[in-house]
Motif scaffolding. Structure first.
Motif, mmCIF file in Angstrom:
data_model
loop_
_atom_site.group_PDB
_atom_site.id
_atom_site.type_symbol
_atom_site.label_atom_id
_atom_site.label_comp_id
_atom_site.label_asym_id
_atom_site.label_seq_id
_atom_site.Cartn_x
_atom_site.Cartn_y
_atom_site.Cartn_z
ATOM 1 N N ARG A 68 0.776 -1.125 -0.058
ATOM 2 C CA ARG A 68 0.013 0.017 0.065
ATOM 3 C C ARG A 68 0.812 1.383 -0.036
ATOM 4 N N VAL A 69 0.473 2.232 -0.578
ATOM 5 C CA VAL A 69 1.232 3.225 -1.171
ATOM 6 C C VAL A 69 1.330 4.158 0.351
ATOM 7 N N GLN A 70 0.222 4.280 0.902
ATOM 8 C CA GLN A 70 0.205 5.149 2.253
ATOM 9 C C GLN A 70 0.847 4.567 3.392
ATOM 10 N N GLU A 71 0.857 3.058 3.344
ATOM 11 C CA GLU A 71 1.720 2.397 4.249
ATOM 12 C C GLU A 71 3.088 2.523 4.200
ATOM 13 N N TYR A 72 3.531 2.628 2.978
ATOM 14 C CA TYR A 72 5.067 2.642 2.778
ATOM 15 C C TYR A 72 5.460 3.955 2.872
ATOM 16 N N LEU A 73 4.690 4.991 2.578
ATOM 17 C CA LEU A 73 5.212 6.446 2.662
ATOM 18 C C LEU A 73 5.081 6.729 4.368
ATOM 19 N N GLY A 74 4.278 6.291 5.075
ATOM 20 C CA GLY A 74 4.019 6.445 6.399
ATOM 21 C C GLY A 74 5.055 5.851 7.152
ATOM 22 N N LYS A 75 6.033 4.720 7.056
ATOM 23 C CA LYS A 75 7.069 4.408 7.648
ATOM 24 C C LYS A 75 8.348 4.308 6.929
ATOM 25 N N LYS A 76 8.394 4.912 5.875
ATOM 26 C CA LYS A 76 9.900 4.841 5.044
ATOM 27 C C LYS A 76 10.959 5.405 5.735
ATOM 28 N N ASP A 77 10.674 6.529 6.651
ATOM 29 C CA ASP A 77 11.466 7.354 7.152
ATOM 30 C C ASP A 77 12.265 6.706 8.465
ATOM 31 N N GLU A 78 11.587 5.681 8.990
ATOM 32 C CA GLU A 78 11.941 5.016 10.069
ATOM 33 C C GLU A 78 12.778 3.971 9.597
ATOM 34 N N LEU A 79 12.812 3.477 8.225
ATOM 35 C CA LEU A 79 13.574 2.127 7.707
ATOM 36 C C LEU A 79 15.044 2.656 7.327
ATOM 37 N N HIS A 80 15.887 1.614 7.743
ATOM 38 C CA HIS A 80 17.290 1.780 7.213
ATOM 39 C C HIS A 80 17.470 1.423 5.654
#
Length: 242
Positions: A68-80
């Motif tokens: 899902r687009v929104q889910e990815y955008l919502g957590k990408k900044d927390e990912l390495h």
């Protein structure tokens, strides 16, 4: 808001599962007479919290897939995500194209000329070229998106005419099968189409990627030529839906 508590046992489970899946992929490739390096493991991150995804990334996962687009955008900044390839693998609505183009390295779920045209338009506006796979509904299931295999070449030729979009291969999700013979037939059909189109050397179509196989059937997919397997629950555990 309820405080998120890291489950240390789950972190260890992710580590154990990831290593086991990597080993099974390697063994499947060798059994099929293929090099293990030819098959990439995609860690599918749908509904998975960032801390568990990051554990897989630390272990060497270099390809993730989000539905899902929104889910990815919502957590990408927390990912390495340094050095990690990101794919969108879920159904993409045309009204979400603007949000995701340029945020991921590939969109695997292109199943219509309308969607491809919107990706092309947005990519052109952003001054980039977007890599895509065309999704095939190999089992002709009403519940699944994807082009029927009989219309595949026509769609590929139409998309290949568009600017700022590059076809890199095919993706499929076969039906749930009662037996391995039936499953192998679906995977084999996809591989044959993949090879047939590759042999035609059509401009703007690079048949480099055949993305098929998930947690329950990736070994059969590897045996039938898949070079990306999309594994989520077998790494991260059963999905939690909120």
């Amino acid at each position: 808001m309820e405080k998120f508590i890291v489950d240390e046992a789950r972190l260890q489970s992710v580590e154990d599962n990831y290593k086991a899946i990597k080993s099974r992929i390697e063994e499947s490739a060798i059994r099929a007479g293929r090099s293990p390096e030819d098959v990439r493991l995609m860690a599918v991150t749908k509904t998975v919290e960032s801390v568990y995804i990051n554990r897989a990334l630390v272990l060497g996962a270099d390809l993730i897939g989000e539905n899902r687009v929104q889910e990815y955008l919502g957590k990408k900044d927390e990912l390495h995500l340094n050095g990690v390839e990101k794919h969108l693998i879920g159904h993409l609505q045309t009204n979400k194209v603007k949000q995701i183009v340029g945020e991921v390295d590939m969109i695997e779920s292109v199943d219509s000329l309308k969607l491809a045209k919107e990706i092309s338009r947005v990519s052109s506006n952003k001054g980039i070229t977007t890599n895509i796979l065309v999704e095939v509904n190999v089992g002709k299931e009403d519940s699944k998106s994807g082009i029927y295999i009989e219309q595949l070449e026509e769609l590929l030729l139409e998309i290949a005419q568009l600017d700022n979009i590059k076809i890199n291969g095919l993706m499929t999700i076969p039906p749930i099968c009662d037996n391995e013979k039936e499953l192998n037939e679906y995977f084999s059909t996809m591989y044959q189409s993949f090879i047939d189109i590759k042999s035609k050397k059509i401009d703007n179509i690079d048949m480099n990627i055949l993305s098929m196989g998930m947690s329950g059937d990736f070994e059969a997919a590897v045996a039938n030529g898949s070079n990306i397997v999309r594994v989520g629950s077998a790494i991260f555990g059963a999905r939690k839906y909120f």
